[in-house]
Motif scaffolding. Structure first.
Motif, PDB file in Angstrom:
ATOM      1  N   PRO A  53       0.816  -1.232   0.000  1.00 20.49           N
ATOM      2  CA  PRO A  53       0.000   0.000   0.000  1.00 20.49           C
ATOM      3  C   PRO A  53       0.842   1.272   0.000  1.00 20.49           C
ATOM      4  O   PRO A  53       0.473   2.266  -0.637  1.00 20.49           O
ATOM      5  CB  PRO A  53      -0.808  -0.120   1.301  1.00 20.49           C
ATOM      6  CG  PRO A  53      -0.856  -1.573   1.581  1.00 20.49           C
ATOM      7  CD  PRO A  53       0.434  -2.133   1.092  1.00 20.49           C
ATOM      8  N   MET A  54       1.985   1.238   0.691  1.00 20.72           N
ATOM      9  CA  MET A  54       2.854   2.410   0.720  1.00 20.72           C
ATOM     10  C   MET A  54       3.507   2.645  -0.648  1.00 20.72           C
ATOM     11  O   MET A  54       3.649   3.788  -1.094  1.00 20.72           O
ATOM     12  CB  MET A  54       3.934   2.246   1.798  1.00 20.72           C
ATOM     13  CG  MET A  54       3.379   2.259   3.220  1.00 20.72           C
ATOM     14  SD  MET A  54       4.658   2.068   4.463  1.00 20.72           S
ATOM     15  CE  MET A  54       5.473   3.648   4.334  1.00 20.72           C
ATOM     16  N   ASN A  88       7.218   7.529   1.478  1.00 18.42           N
ATOM     17  CA  ASN A  88       8.550   7.250   2.001  1.00 18.42           C
ATOM     18  C   ASN A  88       8.448   6.773   3.451  1.00 18.42           C
ATOM     19  O   ASN A  88       7.643   7.308   4.228  1.00 18.42           O
ATOM     20  CB  ASN A  88       9.433   8.504   1.945  1.00 18.42           C
ATOM     21  CG  ASN A  88       9.594   9.019   0.522  1.00 18.42           C
ATOM     22  OD1 ASN A  88       9.943   8.258  -0.376  1.00 18.42           O
ATOM     23  ND2 ASN A  88       9.324  10.310   0.324  1.00 18.42           N
ATOM     24  N   LEU A  89       9.264   5.804   3.825  1.00 15.84           N
ATOM     25  CA  LEU A  89       9.289   5.290   5.186  1.00 15.84           C
ATOM     26  C   LEU A  89      10.671   5.530   5.790  1.00 15.84           C
ATOM     27  O   LEU A  89      11.689   5.101   5.237  1.00 15.84           O
ATOM     28  CB  LEU A  89       8.969   3.792   5.198  1.00 15.84           C
ATOM     29  CG  LEU A  89       9.032   3.095   6.561  1.00 15.84           C
ATOM     30  CD1 LEU A  89       7.973   3.679   7.506  1.00 15.84           C
ATOM     31  CD2 LEU A  89       8.837   1.593   6.416  1.00 15.84           C
ATOM     32  N   VAL A  90      10.696   6.207   6.925  1.00 17.44           N
ATOM     33  CA  VAL A  90      11.956   6.503   7.623  1.00 17.44           C
ATOM     34  C   VAL A  90      11.901   5.853   9.002  1.00 17.44           C
ATOM     35  O   VAL A  90      10.962   6.103   9.777  1.00 17.44           O
ATOM     36  CB  VAL A  90      12.171   8.029   7.769  1.00 17.44           C
ATOM     37  CG1 VAL A  90      13.462   8.306   8.521  1.00 17.44           C
ATOM     38  CG2 VAL A  90      12.183   8.691   6.402  1.00 17.44           C
ATOM     39  N   GLU A 137      -3.312   5.768   5.363  1.00 22.05           N
ATOM     40  CA  GLU A 137      -4.574   6.213   4.771  1.00 22.05           C
ATOM     41  C   GLU A 137      -4.687   7.737   4.740  1.00 22.05           C
ATOM     42  O   GLU A 137      -5.285   8.304   3.825  1.00 22.05           O
ATOM     43  CB  GLU A 137      -5.751   5.626   5.551  1.00 22.05           C
ATOM     44  CG  GLU A 137      -5.952   4.129   5.323  1.00 22.05           C
ATOM     45  CD  GLU A 137      -7.066   3.570   6.191  1.00 22.05           C
ATOM     46  OE1 GLU A 137      -7.724   4.358   6.911  1.00 22.05           O
ATOM     47  OE2 GLU A 137      -7.271   2.336   6.166  1.00 22.05           O
ATOM     48  N   HIS A 138      -4.114   8.398   5.770  1.00 19.11           N
ATOM     49  CA  HIS A 138      -4.294   9.848   5.879  1.00 19.11           C
ATOM     50  C   HIS A 138      -3.075  10.639   5.431  1.00 19.11           C
ATOM     51  O   HIS A 138      -2.962  11.836   5.707  1.00 19.11           O
ATOM     52  CB  HIS A 138      -4.655  10.217   7.321  1.00 19.11           C
ATOM     53  CG  HIS A 138      -5.987   9.686   7.751  1.00 19.11           C
ATOM     54  ND1 HIS A 138      -6.146   8.441   8.316  1.00 19.11           N
ATOM     55  CD2 HIS A 138      -7.237  10.207   7.645  1.00 19.11           C
ATOM     56  CE1 HIS A 138      -7.423   8.223   8.568  1.00 19.11           C
ATOM     57  NE2 HIS A 138      -8.110   9.270   8.166  1.00 19.11           N
ATOM     58  N   THR A 139      -2.146   9.958   4.747  1.00 20.78           N
ATOM     59  CA  THR A 139      -0.986  10.642   4.183  1.00 20.78           C
ATOM     60  C   THR A 139      -1.102  10.626   2.663  1.00 20.78           C
ATOM     61  O   THR A 139      -1.405   9.593   2.064  1.00 20.78           O
ATOM     62  CB  THR A 139       0.320   9.950   4.630  1.00 20.78           C
ATOM     63  OG1 THR A 139       0.391   9.971   6.057  1.00 20.78           O
ATOM     64  CG2 THR A 139       1.529  10.672   4.065  1.00 20.78           C
TER      65      THR A 139
END
Length: 337
Positions: free
Chosen positions: A206-207, A213-215, A244-246
């Motif tokens: 999903p991302m 981006n995941l940090v 969902e909210h990003t």
């Protein structure tokens, strides 16, 4: 007076006392008539005092009986405590303690009953929408002239609705078990880095679809005592909310650290944020804020909070409109951790 004479033990006591007094008076009169009169008066005074004391005790016991009848009828407002010494006073105080306990238990059961009624109402409401939708689509599928494309579309929609209902019922079952205290949470050493890796894994697709981006930052040795699998579920629900909210190409950050008091995990995003009036209720079961997605049920964050709280933890949230949201999860340490 008549009431106390119904008591066999009181009748025997009075009979013995009167008998001893009569014998004592007769023997004293034979020896000295004046002394006999004095002994008679003293004996009569003693017997009167015993009777008056017994009557007073009976009145106190009658008050206790009335108090207990009130408790049976559900009235816990009376206070019979006193600061006197004696077994009757001790009994009063003990009965009052039991009354307080029953009152608290009754209040707890009342709230539990109200909570159950609200939960059933919410469940009914949540299931009503997909059931109605499926009934309509089932009726349409029964039409012979329905095009194959539409038939496939309706079949897929029914499948989606069934999956949603299955997830809802499974989640509610888990929540019910946690609320009832029937879930045994393990007390293992959990590495936060491993926890996050496993929680993020099912959410990577999903991302990627939203090009987010995941940090992840934190000491690889950071840990806490808890249940790995249940905590993964809690983090997944919080991360889903952030995803969902990003917006597309947004950033989700996870930071973790440990101090002498607790292990903290912070999950932040730069999404649209949560409305101020929604912040107080986002962990409430079935609550859906103004910006909730169409398929949201409002149970994920409630489950996350229950799981974390059951492991000596706490979760809080801070958010600013158009700036983002940050969830802070803390697992508090115990003396032996």
């Amino acid at each position: 007076m008549i009431n106390i004479l119904r008591n066999r033990e009181i009748r025997i006591l009075l009979t013995v006392m009167i008998g001893i007094s009569v014998i004592g008076v007769i023997l004293t009169v034979i020896l000295n008539p004046m002394a006999g009169i004095i002994v008679f008066l003293v004996a009569a005074l003693l017997i009167s005092c015993v009777i008056l004391f017994t009557i007073r005790r009976y009145k106190e016991i009658e008050k206790l009986s009335g108090y207990l009848r009130s408790i049976i009828n559900g009235d816990y407002s009376m206070d019979i405590r006193d600061n006197e010494e004696g077994k009757l006073s001790i009994l009063k105080n003990e009965i009052y303690k039991v009354t307080l306990m029953l009152s608290k238990q009754g209040e707890f059961l009342r709230k539990d009953k109200e909570g159950l009624a609200d939960a059933l109402s919410d469940i009914s409401h949540q299931l009503k929408t997909p059931l109605t939708s499926m009934m309509v689509m089932t009726d349409l599928l029964s039409q012979n002239n329905l095009k194959s494309e539409k038939r496939m579309e309706f079949t897929k929609n029914i499948e989606i609705q069934l999956e949603r209902m299955e997830w809802l019922l499974t989640s509610l079952l888990k929540l019910s078990k946690i609320d009832a205290g029937t879930v045994t949470f393990k007390k293992d050493k959990v590495l936060v880095s491993e926890l996050i890796k496993k929680a993020v894994s099912p959410l990577l697709i999903p991302m990627e679809l939203k090009e987010q981006n995941l940090v992840i930052e934190g000491d690889a040795t950071t840990s806490f005592v808890g249940d790995l699998n249940w905590t993964i579920e809690a983090l997944i629900n919080i991360l889903k909310n952030s995803i969902e909210h990003t917006e597309n190409e947004g950033t989700i950050s996870i930071f973790f650290e440990k101090n002498p008091l607790y292990t903290e995990i912070k999950i932040s995003d730069n999404g649209g944020g949560i409305e101020k009036e929604d912040l107080l209720y986002i962990f409430k079961r079935f609550y859906k804020g103004k910006n909730a997605s169409e398929g949201s049920v409002g149970i994920g964050l409630a489950m996350a909070k229950s799981i974390i709280a059951s492991q000596n933890g706490d979760v809080s949230v801070k958010s600013k409109k158009n700036e983002g949201t940050q969830f802070s999860i803390k697992f508090y340490r115990k003396g032996s951790d």
